[in-house]
Design a protein around this motif. Structure first.
Motif, mmCIF file in Angstrom:
data_model
loop_
_atom_site.group_PDB
_atom_site.id
_atom_site.type_symbol
_atom_site.label_atom_id
_atom_site.label_comp_id
_atom_site.label_asym_id
_atom_site.label_seq_id
_atom_site.Cartn_x
_atom_site.Cartn_y
_atom_site.Cartn_z
ATOM 1 N N LEU A 153 0.841 -1.185 0.162
ATOM 2 C CA LEU A 153 -0.027 -0.030 -0.001
ATOM 3 C C LEU A 153 0.802 1.273 -0.005
ATOM 4 O O LEU A 153 0.326 2.269 -0.492
ATOM 5 C CB LEU A 153 -1.131 0.029 1.271
ATOM 6 C CG LEU A 153 -1.869 -1.199 1.252
ATOM 7 C CD1 LEU A 153 -3.066 -0.916 2.227
ATOM 8 C CD2 LEU A 153 -2.652 -1.535 -0.212
ATOM 9 N N LEU A 154 2.122 1.013 0.644
ATOM 10 C CA LEU A 154 2.854 2.264 0.661
ATOM 11 C C LEU A 154 3.438 2.470 -0.799
ATOM 12 O O LEU A 154 3.597 3.694 -1.318
ATOM 13 C CB LEU A 154 4.083 2.029 1.555
ATOM 14 C CG LEU A 154 5.190 3.277 1.411
ATOM 15 C CD1 LEU A 154 4.504 4.592 1.976
ATOM 16 C CD2 LEU A 154 6.290 2.742 2.218
ATOM 17 N N GLY A 155 3.796 1.529 -1.623
ATOM 18 C CA GLY A 155 3.800 1.514 -2.935
ATOM 19 C C GLY A 155 2.844 2.099 -3.784
ATOM 20 O O GLY A 155 2.887 3.103 -4.694
ATOM 21 N N TYR A 156 1.603 1.780 -3.562
ATOM 22 C CA TYR A 156 0.396 2.356 -4.380
ATOM 23 C C TYR A 156 0.247 3.974 -4.040
ATOM 24 O O TYR A 156 0.143 4.810 -4.852
ATOM 25 C CB TYR A 156 -0.725 1.753 -3.889
ATOM 26 C CG TYR A 156 -1.033 0.229 -4.539
ATOM 27 C CD1 TYR A 156 -1.908 -0.526 -3.970
ATOM 28 C CD2 TYR A 156 -0.350 -0.106 -5.536
ATOM 29 C CE1 TYR A 156 -1.838 -1.869 -4.370
ATOM 30 C CE2 TYR A 156 -0.484 -1.319 -6.249
ATOM 31 C CZ TYR A 156 -1.279 -2.289 -5.520
ATOM 32 O OH TYR A 156 -1.521 -3.603 -6.097
ATOM 33 N N ALA A 157 0.500 4.086 -2.750
ATOM 34 C CA ALA A 157 0.525 5.590 -2.268
ATOM 35 C C ALA A 157 1.531 6.433 -3.029
ATOM 36 O O ALA A 157 1.040 7.617 -3.343
ATOM 37 C CB ALA A 157 0.458 5.629 -0.704
ATOM 38 N N LEU A 215 10.203 5.792 -5.627
ATOM 39 C CA LEU A 215 9.961 5.298 -4.349
ATOM 40 C C LEU A 215 8.890 4.200 -4.432
ATOM 41 O O LEU A 215 8.887 3.340 -3.299
ATOM 42 C CB LEU A 215 9.186 6.542 -3.414
ATOM 43 C CG LEU A 215 10.637 7.639 -3.133
ATOM 44 C CD1 LEU A 215 9.819 8.655 -2.717
ATOM 45 C CD2 LEU A 215 11.642 6.901 -2.342
ATOM 46 N N ALA A 216 7.984 4.356 -5.328
ATOM 47 C CA ALA A 216 6.733 3.456 -5.413
ATOM 48 C C ALA A 216 7.420 2.117 -5.849
ATOM 49 O O ALA A 216 7.020 1.146 -5.331
ATOM 50 C CB ALA A 216 5.838 3.807 -6.607
ATOM 51 N N LEU A 217 8.249 2.058 -6.837
ATOM 52 C CA LEU A 217 9.161 0.874 -7.157
ATOM 53 C C LEU A 217 9.822 -0.032 -5.994
ATOM 54 O O LEU A 217 9.697 -1.098 -5.884
ATOM 55 C CB LEU A 217 9.976 1.270 -8.319
ATOM 56 C CG LEU A 217 10.602 -0.160 -8.887
ATOM 57 C CD1 LEU A 217 9.639 -1.166 -9.542
ATOM 58 C CD2 LEU A 217 11.542 0.085 -9.929
ATOM 59 N N THR A 218 10.586 1.046 -5.209
ATOM 60 C CA THR A 218 11.281 0.427 -4.081
ATOM 61 C C THR A 218 10.345 -0.250 -2.920
ATOM 62 O O THR A 218 10.721 -1.431 -2.586
ATOM 63 C CB THR A 218 12.074 1.740 -3.231
ATOM 64 O OG1 THR A 218 13.067 2.152 -4.261
ATOM 65 C CG2 THR A 218 12.793 1.119 -1.972
ATOM 66 N N ALA A 219 9.220 0.407 -2.888
ATOM 67 C CA ALA A 219 8.226 -0.260 -1.833
ATOM 68 C C ALA A 219 7.622 -1.575 -2.494
ATOM 69 O O ALA A 219 7.335 -2.439 -1.628
ATOM 70 C CB ALA A 219 7.101 0.777 -1.545
#
Length: 342
Positions: A226-230, A239-243
């Motif tokens: 969900l952090l990636g989606y956010a 940052l999305a890809l890292t999460a």
């Protein structure tokens, strides 16, 4: 009179049971696929009837897909043996049984339909069926566990208004519950079951819930998912890809983000390093575009370059210090903030 009626109903039920069992036993002896054939035929007929009377067109693709699966399964069975003596007694038994247990059959149908669904669809429907009792238990007991159980079932069933209410109630009892924080945050951020955020402050506050949950439970796969989606919702591809890659490492069987990960990997090569630094350290307070949230609107700042560096590294007022942002990263970030001031 009531006793006599009960006795008659019991006798009628026994007669119906015998009328059904006798021919079906004969049929099963001749046709080993009889039980599965009957189940699939009933499922096909029920779905067909539902499609005929359908008023919500949004449900049509799902119903048609399920009906097609039933037909394919029927086609895959060997042909039924010829028999002229089995179905008339069985039909009589079914009619009798329907007279006795019609009401009970209505409560059985949803579970019977679930047998033909895949696990995801089945879980969602089971969750939806459990919502009234879970909601009543939560409102009666008002405990953290009851609110979470209600919220989890509502979230799985896609009933996001109920999920939001349940998780918000659970967080009032204990604000450090990662699942409730991240799910409430992602629902608010994406407008699930409610209107989407109308300004950057609301979006930033929703993002802060998701990020706090990830900090509380960094090794929980859903936290990273969900952090990636956010992050992706804010356009922060790296940052999305890292999460999301962290999510994959925590749950190698998880497939929810495969398409998004592939898209992000193809698009992150050109990401501005200043945007990455800002998103990782500043966006949760100042908003994804710097127009304010918990912190002030950075576009309205009139600080000099030297003053910006000092505030970032040393902090000021409610803003914490970020001494680890230095060198080329600090210069890139300050240049980005100066660009917003112009």
């Amino acid at each position: 009179m009531n006793t006599l009626l009960i006795v008659l109903l019991v006798l009628l039920g026994l007669a119906a049971l015998l009328a059904v069992i006798s021919p079906l036993r004969a049929r099963n002896a001749a046709d080993p696929n009889a039980a599965e054939r009957l189940r699939l035929e009933g499922e096909r007929d029920a779905l067909t009837a539902e499609l005929i009377d359908l008023k919500d067109e949004a449900r049509r693709p799902d119903l048609e897909n399920r009906a097609a699966r039933s037909l394919r399964a029927l086609d895959g069975l060997p042909p039924a043996p010829k028999s002229g003596s089995v179905f008339a007694p069985a039909l009589t038994g079914v009619v009798l049984a329907a007279a006795v247990v019609g009401v009970g059959a209505l409560s059985f149908v949803p579970q019977w339909q679930l047998a033909a669904l895949d696990s995801g669809e089945g879980t969602a429907i089971k969750s939806a069926l459990s919502l009234p009792s879970l909601q009543a238990q939560a409102q009666r007991g008002q405990t953290q566990a009851a609110y979470l159980a209600w919220g989890d079932a509502a979230f799985t069933a896609g009933q996001y208004d109920q999920a939001s209410a349940a998780y918000a109630s659970a967080l009032r009892l204990n604000p450090k519950q990662p699942k409730a924080l991240r799910r409430l945050g992602i629902m608010l951020l994406t407008g699930q079951g409610r209107s989407a955020p109308t300004n950057e402050q609301q979006a930033s506050q929703a993002f802060l819930l998701v990020r706090t949950a990830a900090q509380l439970a960094p090794s929980d796969p859903e936290s990273q998912l969900l952090l990636g989606y956010a992050f992706n919702n804010f356009g922060e591809s790296k940052l999305a890809l890292t999460a999301l890659e962290r999510y994959q490492s925590l749950d190698p069987t998880g497939r929810e983000a495969d398409d998004l990960i592939a898209t992000l990997r193809a698009s992150t090569a050109q990401t501005d390093p200043a945007s990455r630094i800002y998103a990782a350290n500043c966006a949760s307070c100042h908003g994804a575009g710097g127009r304010g949230g918990l912190g002030p609107n950075l576009h309205e700042s009139r600080l000099s370059r030297a003053e910006l560096k000092s505030v970032i590294q040393n902090g000021k007022g409610a803003m914490p210090a970020y001494p680890n942002i230095k060198g080329a990263e600090l210069e890139a970030l300050v240049s980005k903030l100066e660009g917003w001031q112009k």
